[in-house]
Design a protein around this motif. Structure first.
Motif, PDB file in Angstrom:
ATOM      1  N   THR A   1      40.684  34.709  34.625  1.00 12.30           N
ATOM      2  CA  THR A   1      39.879  33.215  34.919  1.00 12.30           C
ATOM      3  C   THR A   1      38.355  33.730  34.824  1.00 12.30           C
ATOM      4  OG1 THR A   1      39.794  33.895  37.433  1.00 12.30           O
ATOM      5  CG2 THR A   1      41.456  32.256  36.503  1.00 12.30           C
ATOM      6  N   ALA A   2      38.143  34.896  34.639  1.00 14.99           N
ATOM      7  CA  ALA A   2      36.467  35.103  34.568  1.00 14.99           C
ATOM      8  C   ALA A   2      36.352  36.640  33.618  1.00 14.99           C
ATOM      9  CB  ALA A   2      36.066  35.421  35.782  1.00 14.99           C
ATOM     10  N   GLY A   3      35.019  36.522  33.307  1.00 10.01           N
ATOM     11  CA  GLY A   3      34.612  37.939  32.293  1.00 10.01           C
ATOM     12  C   GLY A   3      34.835  38.907  33.319  1.00 10.01           C
ATOM     13  N   MET A   4      34.426  38.890  34.506  1.00 13.69           N
ATOM     14  CA  MET A   4      34.257  40.260  35.200  1.00 13.69           C
ATOM     15  C   MET A   4      35.620  40.880  35.429  1.00 13.69           C
ATOM     16  SD  MET A   4      35.512  39.777  38.720  1.00 13.69           S
ATOM     17  CE  MET A   4      34.180  40.719  39.670  1.00 13.69           C
ATOM     18  N   GLN A   5      36.713  40.277  35.432  1.00 15.31           N
ATOM     19  CA  GLN A   5      37.916  40.626  36.038  1.00 15.31           C
ATOM     20  C   GLN A   5      38.346  41.834  35.212  1.00 15.31           C
ATOM     21  OE1 GLN A   5      39.655  36.762  36.142  1.00 15.31           O
ATOM     22  NE2 GLN A   5      41.655  37.798  37.130  1.00 15.31           N
TER      23      GLN A   5
ATOM     24  N   PHE B   1      41.415  31.252  31.570  1.00 10.31           N
ATOM     25  CA  PHE B   1      42.300  30.166  31.861  1.00 10.31           C
ATOM     26  C   PHE B   1      42.372  29.811  33.077  1.00 10.31           C
ATOM     27  CE2 PHE B   1      45.992  27.448  32.131  1.00 10.31           C
ATOM     28  CZ  PHE B   1      46.170  27.071  30.928  1.00 10.31           C
ATOM     29  N   ARG B   2      41.947  28.473  33.490  1.00  9.13           N
ATOM     30  CA  ARG B   2      41.943  28.167  34.762  1.00  9.13           C
ATOM     31  C   ARG B   2      42.880  26.881  34.939  1.00  9.13           C
ATOM     32  NH1 ARG B   2      35.417  28.618  36.433  1.00  9.13           N
ATOM     33  NH2 ARG B   2      35.699  30.878  36.236  1.00  9.13           N
ATOM     34  N   THR B   3      43.582  26.897  35.813  1.00 10.98           N
ATOM     35  CA  THR B   3      44.621  25.808  36.315  1.00 10.98           C
ATOM     36  C   THR B   3      43.878  24.813  37.159  1.00 10.98           C
ATOM     37  OG1 THR B   3      45.632  27.210  37.775  1.00 10.98           O
ATOM     38  CG2 THR B   3      46.974  26.968  35.803  1.00 10.98           C
TER      39      THR B   3
ATOM     40  N   GLU C   1      36.097  29.945  26.737  1.00 12.49           N
ATOM     41  CA  GLU C   1      35.597  31.041  26.391  1.00 12.49           C
ATOM     42  C   GLU C   1      34.484  31.353  27.403  1.00 12.49           C
ATOM     43  OE1 GLU C   1      35.346  32.294  22.371  1.00 12.49           O
ATOM     44  OE2 GLU C   1      35.677  30.142  21.889  1.00 12.49           O
ATOM     45  N   MET C   2      34.265  32.580  28.014  1.00  7.63           N
ATOM     46  CA  MET C   2      33.346  32.671  28.942  1.00  7.63           C
ATOM     47  C   MET C   2      32.246  33.727  28.501  1.00  7.63           C
ATOM     48  SD  MET C   2      32.969  32.309  32.849  1.00  7.63           S
ATOM     49  CE  MET C   2      33.918  33.620  33.573  1.00  7.63           C
ATOM     50  N   LEU C   3      30.812  33.393  28.280  1.00  5.91           N
ATOM     51  CA  LEU C   3      29.858  34.228  27.589  1.00  5.91           C
ATOM     52  C   LEU C   3      29.518  35.124  29.051  1.00  5.91           C
ATOM     53  CD1 LEU C   3      27.936  31.999  25.483  1.00  5.91           C
ATOM     54  CD2 LEU C   3      29.735  33.734  24.748  1.00  5.91           C
TER      55      LEU C   3
ATOM     56  N   PHE D   1      28.514  30.526  45.874  1.00  5.14           N
ATOM     57  CA  PHE D   1      28.983  31.825  46.424  1.00  5.14           C
ATOM     58  C   PHE D   1      30.138  32.028  45.688  1.00  5.14           C
ATOM     59  CE2 PHE D   1      30.920  35.066  48.552  1.00  5.14           C
ATOM     60  CZ  PHE D   1      29.903  35.978  49.343  1.00  5.14           C
ATOM     61  N   TRP D   2      30.372  32.990  44.721  1.00  3.07           N
ATOM     62  CA  TRP D   2      31.232  33.576  43.901  1.00  3.07           C
ATOM     63  C   TRP D   2      32.405  34.523  44.104  1.00  3.07           C
ATOM     64  CZ3 TRP D   2      34.212  36.071  40.258  1.00  3.07           C
ATOM     65  CH2 TRP D   2      34.803  35.425  39.380  1.00  3.07           C
ATOM     66  N   GLY D   3      33.535  34.346  44.246  1.00  7.34           N
ATOM     67  CA  GLY D   3      34.780  35.438  43.979  1.00  7.34           C
ATOM     68  C   GLY D   3      34.828  35.452  45.614  1.00  7.34           C
TER      69      GLY D   3
ATOM     70  N   TRP E   1      25.202  28.000  33.239  1.00  7.90           N
ATOM     71  CA  TRP E   1      25.467  29.381  33.524  1.00  7.90           C
ATOM     72  C   TRP E   1      25.443  29.734  34.961  1.00  7.90           C
ATOM     73  CZ3 TRP E   1      21.976  33.028  30.051  1.00  7.90           C
ATOM     74  CH2 TRP E   1      22.684  34.381  29.988  1.00  7.90           C
ATOM     75  N   ASN E   2      26.562  30.582  35.551  1.00  4.49           N
ATOM     76  CA  ASN E   2      26.531  30.858  36.776  1.00  4.49           C
ATOM     77  C   ASN E   2      26.312  32.487  36.866  1.00  4.49           C
ATOM     78  OD1 ASN E   2      27.315  31.078  39.247  1.00  4.49           O
ATOM     79  ND2 ASN E   2      29.487  31.299  39.250  1.00  4.49           N
ATOM     80  N   ILE E   3      25.171  32.911  37.537  1.00  5.79           N
ATOM     81  CA  ILE E   3      24.718  34.202  37.685  1.00  5.79           C
ATOM     82  C   ILE E   3      25.138  34.757  39.173  1.00  5.79           C
ATOM     83  CG2 ILE E   3      22.899  35.950  37.589  1.00  5.79           C
ATOM     84  CD1 ILE E   3      21.483  33.920  35.568  1.00  5.79           C
ATOM     85  N   VAL E   4      25.989  35.600  39.230  1.00  8.87           N
ATOM     86  CA  VAL E   4      26.718  36.089  40.501  1.00  8.87           C
ATOM     87  C   VAL E   4      26.042  37.437  40.848  1.00  8.87           C
ATOM     88  CG1 VAL E   4      28.666  36.621  41.803  1.00  8.87           C
ATOM     89  CG2 VAL E   4      28.850  34.968  39.632  1.00  8.87           C
ATOM     90  N   PHE E   5      25.414  37.435  42.221  1.00  7.66           N
ATOM     91  CA  PHE E   5      25.066  38.674  42.701  1.00  7.66           C
ATOM     92  C   PHE E   5      25.967  39.545  43.550  1.00  7.66           C
ATOM     93  CE2 PHE E   5      21.433  35.553  42.429  1.00  7.66           C
ATOM     94  CZ  PHE E   5      20.925  36.220  41.087  1.00  7.66           C
TER      95      PHE E   5
ATOM     96  N   ILE F   1      25.839  42.873  38.886  1.00  5.12           N
ATOM     97  CA  ILE F   1      25.688  41.569  38.355  1.00  5.12           C
ATOM     98  C   ILE F   1      27.047  41.084  37.532  1.00  5.12           C
ATOM     99  CG2 ILE F   1      24.288  40.313  36.669  1.00  5.12           C
ATOM    100  CD1 ILE F   1      22.854  40.620  39.006  1.00  5.12           C
ATOM    101  N   ASP F   2      27.224  39.820  37.560  1.00  2.73           N
ATOM    102  CA  ASP F   2      28.446  39.366  37.036  1.00  2.73           C
ATOM    103  C   ASP F   2      28.029  37.796  36.536  1.00  2.73           C
ATOM    104  OD1 ASP F   2      30.680  37.633  36.186  1.00  2.73           O
ATOM    105  OD2 ASP F   2      31.355  37.611  38.467  1.00  2.73           O
ATOM    106  N   THR F   3      28.111  37.654  35.355  1.00  2.54           N
ATOM    107  CA  THR F   3      27.391  36.411  34.859  1.00  2.54           C
ATOM    108  C   THR F   3      28.613  35.513  34.112  1.00  2.54           C
ATOM    109  OG1 THR F   3      26.491  36.352  32.826  1.00  2.54           O
ATOM    110  CG2 THR F   3      25.132  36.964  34.594  1.00  2.54           C
ATOM    111  N   GLY F   4      28.697  34.298  34.053  1.00  3.93           N
ATOM    112  CA  GLY F   4      29.610  33.506  33.403  1.00  3.93           C
ATOM    113  C   GLY F   4      29.015  32.071  32.978  1.00  3.93           C
ATOM    114  N   MET F   5      29.026  31.887  31.568  1.00  3.55           N
ATOM    115  CA  MET F   5      28.275  30.603  30.862  1.00  3.55           C
ATOM    116  C   MET F   5      29.409  30.268  30.093  1.00  3.55           C
ATOM    117  SD  MET F   5      24.938  30.154  29.018  1.00  3.55           S
ATOM    118  CE  MET F   5      24.797  31.718  27.934  1.00  3.55           C
TER     119      MET F   5
HETATM  120  N1  GLY Z   1      32.365  35.081  37.246  1.00  2.00           N
HETATM  121  C1  GLY Z   1      31.493  34.369  37.378  1.00  2.00           C
HETATM  122  C2  GLY Z   1      31.843  32.700  37.068  1.00  2.00           C
HETATM  123  O1  GLY Z   1      33.206  32.673  36.541  1.00  2.00           O
HETATM  124  O2  GLY Z   1      31.575  31.927  37.012  1.00  2.00           O
END
Ligand code: GLY
Length: 536
Positions: free
Chosen positions: A38-42, A66-68, A84-86, A156-158, A180-184, A203-207
């Protein structure tokens, strides 16, 4: 700018700033606590904790996600199942808030030439503190940008799954939408729900690429971007069909196939919804356009092309067979368990159709029945066969299910006088003795084989219910009725086709059987015939 150019610009931007460009991981994650990626950081999750990243401590990727959770929103301007997540990532304190915010600001305003409406930061709560640092960084960087504060829900993410890295976020809004979501990642949340401060934050970001492309191309919704234009054309402008088929193609390319549980069920839900909405005939054409559009960046699509088409066709055929009958069932009161077990309707599809028709569905009852069915099949699998079975390997389970299908098919072809007189199953073959006065003709044998194989192809679940012997008899179940009054028996059913009192165990689904073949038909004793058959 085309979507291909935007992807490339993103990766180049971070490559120039020392990031290793890492390919997307599969949609099937290595993290066992989540079904799909569901996210690039996985794929980088361990590198926020103690594992050493083989790519170094700066990475960037374009990740298939993929997010249900957004499935009911699909069809509006900005929501999708597959996207697709950048993302850019920093591990072990390599860089933190200041650089991450500066990179984000520079990429959006300079590289993309967009204007930021406003940004949001975390306001803090009883679990984790307010993010004053990010506020200060934004103020120093761009004093004209409005900063809004929001709570845990938004900022707050994750973690993904039950535990792992997580933290407050800052989000960038352009044209009124979150880009864009920038996660600390300052914390590691454990299974007990405690937030433990990481000594070296990440850092984990998702756009979302689709949203970025939408604002870059000046479109009002994601379906008008170059990512979707040609797909929409072949999908007859159905946003749901375009989204679901694009998602299905990517899931299939990563090795997921339709089934009744887990990832396979998510895929089945997508495909059956498309077919139920009348877009089944455009499946193949839409899939080939998706493959064509994406094959350069995702070569796995072209590599798995044949398998993708095959699975789409199979699922459509299976569901088409029962769809019309299932829709008729709605007029009879729409029992969601019957729709699931007999007609293959995923619960969500039943709920959707029921809503359209203004019918109320008892979901709780459905869940209870599902639970009962699962428990019963489990206890049955743990037990022994009545009919002298040596073991309960997968093969014998399949042959046992095939025996039920065979008996039902024989009754259909030869008549209701056919009842079981004996059964024996080894790992190689089944043997069924049944009442019938004469030798079967070739045509009759072929007809029986054909019917059994049709039921296998429908891939129906083997449903197990518990009831009294009288109730079973009432419902037309075959089998032994000499039970004590009120004693409970197990009844195994395959759709409306076969229903027998039986102690199991069975295959979960008829589709597991493969292909059924009669290898011998002969006399057993006076008035009793014997068939030996295999599944291959
Ligand atoms: N990992 C950041 C996001 O999915 O938004």
């Amino acid at each position: 700018m085309t979507s291909n150019e935007i992807r490339q610009k993103f990766l180049d931007f971070f490559k120039e700033r020392g990031h290793a460009v890492v390919s997307s991981s599969l949609l099937v994650p290595t993290d066992p606590s989540v079904l799909l990626t569901t996210a690039g950081m996985q794929q980088f999750k361990p590198y926020y904790l103690d594992e050493v990243s083989p790519y170094g401590n700066r990475t960037a990727s374009v990740q298939k996600c993929f997010r249900t959770s957004d499935i009911d929103e699909v069809g509006d301007e900005t929501h999708l199942t597959f996207f697709e997540m950048l993302g850019n990532f920093s591990f072990q304190g390599e860089y933190f808030k200041k650089e991450a915010i500066e990179y984000g600001y520079e990429f959006i305003t300079k590289e993309m030439g967009l204007k930021i409406d406003y940004v949001t930061i975390f306001e803090g709560d009883e679990k984790t503190e307010v993010d004053n640092e990010s506020e200060k960084i934004w103020k120093e960087l761009a004093s004209d940008i409005e900063i809004k504060k929001a709570g845990r829900e938004d900022n707050f993410w994750g973690p993904t799954g039950d535990e792992g890295p997580c933290g407050p976020t800052t989000e960038i809004y352009v044209n009124g939408i979150e880009i864009w979501n920038i996660v600390f990642n300052e914390y590691n949340r454990n299974k007990e729900g405690d937030y433990i401060k990481l000594s070296k934050p990440g850092i984990d970001t998702g756009m979302g690429l689709e949203r970025l492309v939408m604002v870059m191309q000046g479109k009002n919704n994601i379906f008008e971007t170059d990512l979707f234009a040609s797909v929409m054309e072949v999908a007859e402008n159905s946003r749901i069909a375009a989204d679901h088929l694009r998602g299905a193609v990517f899931l299939l390319a990563d090795g997921i196939t339709p089934s009744n549980s887990g990832r396979g069920y998510i895929l089945r839900r997508l495909l059956r919804r498309v077919v139920a909405k009348g877009f089944g005939d455009f499946m193949e054409k839409t899939a080939s356009v998706v493959i064509e559009n994406y094959k350069n960046f995702y070569p796995e699509l072209e590599q798995n092309k044949n398998k993708i088409f095959e699975e789409l066709k199979k699922e459509k055929e299976i569901f088409d067979k029962t769809l019309q009958k299932g829709l008729k069932e709605f007029e009879r009161g729409a029992d969601p368990f019957v729709l699931f077990s007999t007609y293959g309707f995923p619960l969500e599809l039943t709920l959707e159709i029921a809503k359209e028709k203004g019918i109320k569905i008892d979901v709780e009852k459905f869940n209870e029945e599902m639970k009962k069915h699962q428990e019963l099949s489990r206890t049955a699998s743990a037990g022994m066969f009545k009919s002298g079975l040596a073991d309960t390997t997968e093969e014998t389970k399949k042959l046992h299910t095939a025996t039920h299908l065979l008996l039902a098919a024989l009754r259909r072809v030869l008549g209701g006088h056919v009842v079981q007189r004996g059964s024996n199953i080894t790992a190689e073959r089944l043997r069924l003795d049944f009442s019938h006065p004469e030798k079967l003709s070739d045509k009759e044998k072929q007809e029986v084989e054909k019917i059994v194989n049709e039921e296998i192809k429908k891939d129906l679940p083997m449903i197990c219910e518990e009831m009294t012997a009288d109730e079973a008899k009432e419902k037309g179940a075959l089998g032994v009725f000499e039970h004590k009054y009120g004693e409970k028996v197990k009844v195994y059913a395959v759709g409306g086709f076969s229903r027998e009192i039986c102690s199991g165990p069975h295959a979960d689904r008829t589709g597991e059987l493969g292909k059924f073949r009669i290898i011998k038909e002969e006399a057993s004793s006076a008035g009793v015939r014997r068939i030996k058959a295999v599944v291959i």
